[in-house]
Design an enzyme around this catalytic site. Structure first.
Site, PDB file in Angstrom:
ATOM      1  N   CYS A  19      23.536  81.999  16.036  1.00 51.68           N
ATOM      2  CA  CYS A  19      24.589  81.519  16.942  1.00 51.68           C
ATOM      3  C   CYS A  19      24.822  82.515  18.057  1.00 51.68           C
ATOM      4  O   CYS A  19      25.305  82.164  19.125  1.00 51.68           O
ATOM      5  CB  CYS A  19      25.863  81.177  16.200  1.00 51.68           C
ATOM      6  N   GLU A  38      33.685  79.555  12.315  1.00 48.69           N
ATOM      7  CA  GLU A  38      32.804  80.240  13.276  1.00 48.69           C
ATOM      8  C   GLU A  38      31.762  79.234  13.690  1.00 48.69           C
ATOM      9  O   GLU A  38      31.032  78.712  12.840  1.00 48.69           O
ATOM     10  CB  GLU A  38      32.100  81.416  12.603  1.00 48.69           C
TER      11      GLU A  38
END
Ligand SMILES: Cc1cc2nc3c(=O)[nH]c(=O)nc-3n(C[C@H](O)[C@H](O)[C@H](O)COP(=O)(O)OP(=O)(O)OC[C@H]3O[C@@H](n4cnc5c(N)ncnc54)[C@H](O)[C@@H]3O)c2cc1C
Length: 1009
Positions: A804, A770
């Site tokens: 993020c 990720e």
């Protein structure tokens, strides 16, 4: 000293009120029933209420605009919803193309023809467009009359025609006039005089987002008070007009955690308004807003009621919500204040306007219970109990009873009569007219005040939608008043009797933490609007500060890594063999342990990772959720072999097993939740784990590992292997015993790990990555500015932009860009940058000097190549000043900028697709935001910008385990999504078993058929 202490001269302990906020509903209902508010008059009240309903129905044939509307367009109908959506958004949409698109979409989404002519009300028919369009403007021919549905469909295709656009705007205007008494205070006063209304005027608008908004609202209140005072001509607070004020209009951050600022900045405004009201000798009511703000509003009220400059004025008042379980306690405390300050207070009793929002907020927050009742009967009875108390506190308190419910009105009247206490009734302008007309005919000594919104239609419509939603519910009295199919005796049913029969909480509204049962309970949260709860976290941080941070765990040496792999590989076999149920049990214990340690973990997150208290609470909860969510998957999917189909004489099974030893590499921005999530997923799947935390946050990781071990996990199954990425990380990934890697972090590191894994000889192992994103939010002209600003600020500057999922690029239409950007810049001014352990802080530090330097370098580029719109001041140290910059084109950003910098880009009419395509070409695909009332707009953006997580009309951060499985595509990650239903599959191998049962002579199952 804690900066959120409220510096008042208070002598009343308002925190007692907060202690009752989440009272057990069973106990609260029992107390209501014990109070027996109407005994022995219940039957008389019921019969009187039924008479009122009959009288109101007779009158309503002539009036009853809202009632007729709700009857025709229930909110469960597509027409009702489409109409509300249109009404809410149309007038603020400046450009014709978008207006047309909105009208076309909403018209064609529903069956308007079915409603035509079914009501005599102009409002209803204007709402249905039909009468307006067919009867007056676009005369249908005979064919069209035969096929009205087809006619309207064809009409929808012609919405670009100015005549139709004007007709629809006019229809919305008709709706607006029903609810706004006047667009200006002068017009409203004139209309009130024509109708002989005594009013409480409300200056419409969304809450302040900027200090400029707050100033504007103050001016508008002061102007209104001047006009109202002049018109009242000395009638006094009881008999004359008054003003209602929403405190959220007077400060952009009217929040409990900002009590000190509220005191310093909001209070002076409120005082000026109160002084003006006192000088005009009119009443001033502080409206009730969300439950989280109750104590703050009471503290402000106390200060006002002790102000020497307001001495001798008896017009100060507040609204109290009976749907809150602590309603009766609030009334008693307010009476205590009236006695202590020697000032009479006016109390408007309402049931409350934010019920659905309160339910949602508590579920999101993971609180023990709700601040409001979950059954309508309980709310109705609570109103009576509050009314009885309020009347009992006369004359210190002056009761003002706001309701459109016949039973409630009849009951209050009876209570007041019994006590001989003078009081008034209130209704909202545009609602309850028939009922109150019937009441006026019946009682000459029960005066009526009308709550009268004043403002433009644009400001009104969100308010209107709120009122329609609130009263359109099946449980709402207004909804059933005019329904002739329901007998008056039933409409005016006795809520006390109903509550006695069914005192339990609503069966479909379980406690907030129980909404996911039986799979799992939701993680417990902390309500930071409660001072004592904030205090728990502040004390934990203070304790940590005085004891010092725990020691940093030493870097893992190559030998330690070898030993850890060997021991883990050995232990993994029996862990895998233990099965999903056993592993789930352990993970649930870990979740409990994490929750139990919440204050300490939040403090550690503040000190090691610079996280604010609210972010810390969110992170701890996410860690607990991960454990329980993966436990549930393991229990369901990995309890044993699953049978598969096959022919007679053969049995087939599939079983999932752990792959071996996983390496988990996690980032510093979620040092607890991502760390725990990766570890919990691997353990749930039957793997052992070597976990490497980020260099910046090894202590939190050590604490988490300690909790796994303390819960009973064999320590060799989870080894903490801290150290640098290029040393320890590299050694872990390259190790021959590494059976898979779960990684969250930067894209470049993901490339490096991918290459390292590819270079290994031996079994090919999975790599779950990720990484970052270039996350954008697209806005069109139908979007509500205040919602966009709230969500953009939270998404871009929350967690100092170090998520993020954070918003990097806000893409706004040229038509509304100037106003949006100005409001954004204004709202930024209200952000507090500072110590993350202070509850008032919004933005903490960035993680380290390298991050700070990189951000500063980016700002230098922005100064050269873009336009800095606003940069806040930030304290010395690692605090980075939140920055807003306008960039020239969508290609300006090619990489993630990890910090509190928001870029904004305006697109010209027709330029949306180009901006979206440019963004998509960067090949990130993590989060995406869309703000629009047009489904078509949202669909187009989703088609043009494929990403892992799309959010419509909300913030783009804060994905919840199991609800928004999180993870991107393209350069943003490989999947599977964390917290999603498929999260564990990459951590497992699949093994099948097929047995030829016929080999031993035949298939007994077949013979037994
Ligand atoms: C003059 C005036 C001023 C007002 N000022 C305020 C204010 O300052 N702040 C504010 O919040 N509201 C305010 N209101 C709004 C008021 O709260 C609503 O009008 C009120 O909720 C409607 O109550 P009712 O008695 O007319 O209707 P009813 O239909 O009898 O009751 C509706 C109430 O029941 C609640 N309810 C519905 N279902 C459930 C359930 N399952 N469990 C528990 N409760 C349920 C609703 O939320 C609502 O509060 C004001 C209203 C008026 C008339």
């Amino acid at each position: 000293m804690q900066s959120d202490a409220f510096p008042t001269v208070a002598s009343i302990d308002w925190d007692v009120v907060d202690a009752l906020k989440y009272e057990d509903e069973g106990r609260a209902v029992a107390a209501l029933l014990d109070a027996e508010p109407l005994a022995p008059d219940a039957e008389a009240v019921r019969s009187e209420a039924a008479d009122l309903v009959r009288a109101a129905r007779r009158i309503a044939r002539r009036q009853g605009v809202v009632e007729s509307f709700l009857q025709e367009f229930g909110l469960s109908t597509p027409e009702g919803l489409a109409l509300m959506c249109l009404a809410e958004a149309l007038l603020r949409t400046p450009d014709e193309a978008t207006r047309d698109a909105l009208i076309a979409e909403k018209i064609s989404s529903a069956d308007w023809a079915a409603h035509l002519g079914r009501s005599d009300s102009l409002f209803v028919n204007a709402g249905a467009w039909g009468l307006m369009l067919t009867g007056r403007l676009v005369e249908p021919d005979e064919g069209a009359r035969q096929d009205l549905a087809g006619f309207l469909r064809r009409l929808a295709g012609r919405v670009g025609e100015p005549v139709i656009r004007r007709a629809i705007a006019a229809a919305i205007g008709v709706m607006g006039d029903q609810f706004v008494l006047g667009r200006t205070i002068g017009a409203a006063l004139a209309r009130a005089a024509r109708n002989s209304f005594v009013c409480s005027f409300d200056m419409l608008g969304e809450g302040a987002r900027t200090f400029a908004d707050a100033e504007r609202y103050e001016r508008s209140y002061l102007h209104a008070i001047g006009a109202v005072g002049a018109a009242s001509r000395g009638a006094g607070p009881e008999a004359g007009h008054g003003i209602s004020v929403k405190l959220s209009a007077l400060h952009p951050r009217y929040e409990a955690a900002k009590a000190a600022r509220v005191s310093a900045e909001l209070y002076p405004r409120l005082l000026r308004i109160a002084e003006a009201a006192a000088a005009a000798d009119i009443n001033l009511t502080v409206d009730a807003e969300e439950a989280d703000r109750l104590v703050l509003s009471l503290q402000l009220l106390e200060r006002l009621s002790r102000e020497p400059s307001l001495e001798g004025w008896s017009g100060l008042g507040l609204a109290v919500q009976a749907y809150q379980k602590r309603g009766p306690a609030v009334i008693d405390k307010v009476a205590e204040l009236a006695r202590a300050s020697g000032r009479r207070l006016m109390v408007r009793l309402v049931k409350g306007a934010y019920w659905d929002a309160e339910i949602k907020r508590s579920q999101i927050g993971g609180y023990d219970d709700y601040p409001v009742f979950t059954t309508k009967a309980a709310t109705d009875v609570a109103y009576l109990v509050c009314a009885e108390r309020l009347i009992g506190h006369s004359p210190e308190l002056c009761g003002q009873f706001a309701t459109h419910n016949a039973y409630t009105l009849a009951a209050v009247r009876r209570l007041a009569e019994r006590a001989g206490a003078p009081c008034e009734r209130q209704r909202l302008h545009g609602m309850g007219e028939a009922l109150h007309a019937a009441a006026s005919a019946r009682w000459s000594d029960f005066p009526l005040r009308v709550y009268a919104p004043v403002g433009s239609h644009e400001d009104l419509l969100p308010y209107l939608v709120r009122r329609l939603l609130e009263n359109g519910a099946n449980t709402s009295f207004v909804h059933v008043l005019l329904d002739d199919s329901i007998p008056p005796d039933l409409v005016a049913g006795d809520p006390i009797a109903a509550l006695r029969v069914a005192p339990a909480r609503h069966p479909r509204i379980p406690r907030p933490r129980e909404i996911l049962l039986p799979e799992r309970c939701a993680a417990a949260g902390i309500d930071l609007s409660i001072a004592s709860e904030r205090g728990r976290l502040v004390s934990a941080a203070a304790m940590l500060d005085s004891a010092g941070l725990p020691p940093t765990p030493p870097d893992a040496s190559p030998e330690r890594i070898d030993r850890a792999f060997a021991a883990a590989a050995w232990a993994q076999r029996s862990w895998d063999g233990a099965g999903g149920i056993e592993r789930g049990r352990l993970l649930r214990k870990v979740a409990d342990a994490i929750e139990a340690e919440l204050p300490r973990l939040v403090a550690l997150l503040a000190r090691e990772a610079g996280k604010t208290l609210a972010d810390g609470v969110g992170e701890v909860r996410e860690a607990a959720d991960f454990c329980r969510f993966y436990a549930a998957i393991a229990e369901r999917d990995m309890a044993g072999p699953s049978p598969l189909p096959g022919p007679a004489g053969e049995r087939n099974w599939l079983q999932l097993h752990g792959r071996g030893v996983f390496v988990a590499i996690s980032p510093w921005n979620f040092p607890l939740s991502i760390f725990t999530g990766q570890v919990a997923a691997a353990l749930a799947a039957g793997d052992a784990v070597l976990a490497k935390p980020a260099e910046q946050t090894p202590r939190i990781a050590a604490e988490a590992v300690g909790l796994f071990h303390a819960a009973g996990l064999d320590p060799t199954l989870l080894a903490l292997t801290p150290g640098g990425g290029e040393t320890v990380g590299e050694a872990l990934v390259r190790h021959p015993r590494c059976d898979g890697v779960a990684f969250t972090g930067g894209t470049d590191t993901a490339f490096a790990i991918n290459r390292a894994l590819a270079a290994r000889d031996g079994p090919i192992v999975p790599f779950i990555a990720e990484t970052g994103g270039l996350n954008a939010m697209f806005v069109d002209t139908t979007a509500l500015k205040e919602q966009v600003v709230d969500d953009a600020i939270l998404s871009a500057f929350g967690s100092a932009g170090q998520r993020c999922s954070a918003l990097r690029l806000l893409i706004v239409p040229a038509e509304t860009a100037d106003e949006l950007i100005a409001t954004l810049a204004g709202a930024m001014e209200a952000l507090v940058v500072g110590d993350p352990a202070d509850p008032a802080t919004d933005v903490g530090p960035v993680i380290d000097r390298a991050a700070w330097d990189a951000l500063e370098a980016h700002v230098e580029r922005l100064e050269r190549e873009a336009r800095i719109v606003r940069r806040l001041n930030a304290p010395e140290g690692l605090f980075f000043a939140p920055t807003l910059a306008e960039i020239p084109d969508a290609g300006f950003l090619t990489r993630e900028v990890f910090g509190p910098i928001l870029h904004v880009l305006r697109y010209p009419p027709g330029g949306l697709a180009a901006a979206a395509r440019t963004l998509a070409r960067a090949r990130y695909g993590l989060t995406l935001g869309i703000h629009s009332r047009l489904d078509g707009f949202a669909e187009e953006i989703r088609r043009l910008v494929p990403v892992g997580n799309t959010y419509v009309n909300r913030s783009i951060i804060g994905a919840v385990v199991g609800e928004q499985p999180f993870g991107g595509e393209g350069l943003s990650g490989t999947g599977p999504k964390a917290g999603g239903p498929y999260a564990l599959t990459r951590f497992t191998v699949e093994r099948t078993l097929s047995v030829n049962t016929a080999a031993q002579g035949g298939d007994p199952a077949l013979f037994d058929l």
